[in-house]
Design an enzyme around this catalytic site. Sequence first.
Site, PDB file in Angstrom:
ATOM      1  CE1 TYR A 118      -2.979  -3.070   0.910  1.00 39.13           C
ATOM      2  CE2 TYR A 118      -2.616  -2.652   3.248  1.00 39.13           C
ATOM      3  CZ  TYR A 118      -3.162  -3.423   2.243  1.00 39.13           C
ATOM      4  OH  TYR A 118      -3.897  -4.533   2.558  1.00 39.13           O
ATOM      5  CB  CYS A 121       1.669   0.725   4.144  1.00 43.93           C
ATOM      6  SG  CYS A 121       2.585  -0.374   5.224  1.00 43.93           S
ATOM      7  CG  PHE A 123       5.332  -1.347   8.637  1.00 41.89           C
ATOM      8  CD1 PHE A 123       6.342  -1.370   9.580  1.00 41.89           C
ATOM      9  CD2 PHE A 123       4.028  -1.200   9.071  1.00 41.89           C
ATOM     10  CE1 PHE A 123       6.069  -1.267  10.938  1.00 41.89           C
ATOM     11  CE2 PHE A 123       3.735  -1.097  10.418  1.00 41.89           C
ATOM     12  CZ  PHE A 123       4.761  -1.126  11.361  1.00 41.89           C
ATOM     13  CB  CYS A 124       4.792  -0.269   1.949  1.00 42.59           C
ATOM     14  SG  CYS A 124       3.630  -1.610   2.310  1.00 42.59           S
TER      15      CYS A 124
END
Length: 386
Positions: A118, A121, A123-124
């Site tokens: 995403y 996101c 973390f992404c």
Amino acid sequence: MAAACARTLVSKVGWSLLQRPAARRPGTGTVSYLLGNVSARGSRRTYGTGVHRSTLLSSLRAGGARALGCAFLLGGGLGLYQTVKLSVRQQQHRAEEEEEEGGTKAAGRDLKLTLYQYKTCPFCSKVRAFLDFYGLPYEVVEVNPVMRKELKWSTYRKVPILMVQDGVQLNDSSVIISSLRTYLINKDKSMSEVIRCYPELKSVNDSGKEVTEYSNKYWLMLSEERNAETYPEKGMQKEEMKWRKWADDWLVHLISPNVYRTTGEALASFDYIVREGKFGAFEGFFAKYVGAAAMFLIAKRLKSRHNLQDDVRQDLYKAVNDWVAAIGKKRKFMGGDRPNLADLAVFGVLRVMEGLQAFDDMMDNSKVQHWYRRMEKATLEHEGRD
């Protein structure tokens, strides 16, 4: 090898011919026999001046043998020179190929990477910051956050997921970053071998839900020699790991309470999420309005869970100011003159707020701006590629 042996034999034959006595009779050796036949047939026609035949034959045989011996030696020597020259060139070519293979791996050009994500996101975003900084080419598959059809092939249903060639699947942002960095440094290890150093650990949390964790997720799996090269100063590795963990365990939990702080900010945040994400028309409308209201309420619960202040902006300011203080005034980045993995993790988390009110407030009311702009430049220009 056969060519080299043949040339050595020719050289030896030539040298033995030179050592033979000049007055050997015809018929005692192949070379003398051939020269004798030629001399016998052509002597009367060629030499009609009264010179004695035996003297001419003896002189011709002696001179011819030495000439042929020299020819053999010369030919053998040239052959040996060409063999050595060819061998040296082959060794140089192999060395260049090995160096190129090592350089290709060090640059990550041997990897075929596909990132399932995403875009908003954190973390992404951490993974993208790492890939961009090191100049690793990758494809992006934007996952629909409602249906997640793009992940139906995977038993692991969270993002980010990074697929490497040969079907190697990397899960969890910190594992992805640690394993890739290990791979780039350890040129003698394959990606499949590296990922075995980060085994899955499944457990049940206090809510009765099964969760997956990974061992060694903040460690680079290096030999002592490689580790010393990567972290030349005492405490560098420990510091990097500490702040990478801080980014996951604390900083990331400040994002939602800040971007959904008010109903207006929640609506603006979901407008951004829908615009940048992968939603259908109905899903986008539903996410923007219903999702914004839901996240506004969730943000209140998160504030309570993490013991945040009523004005959550103050927790955000304090967090980034603590980060800048840890870097200090003498370093551009926590990694020194170049970002390390902690720099990339913190930058990746903060970057998801760009374009939102929380980001503008953070840049105006904290000390993080100069470091952030340096990080922005480093990732855009792929400064870790060399």
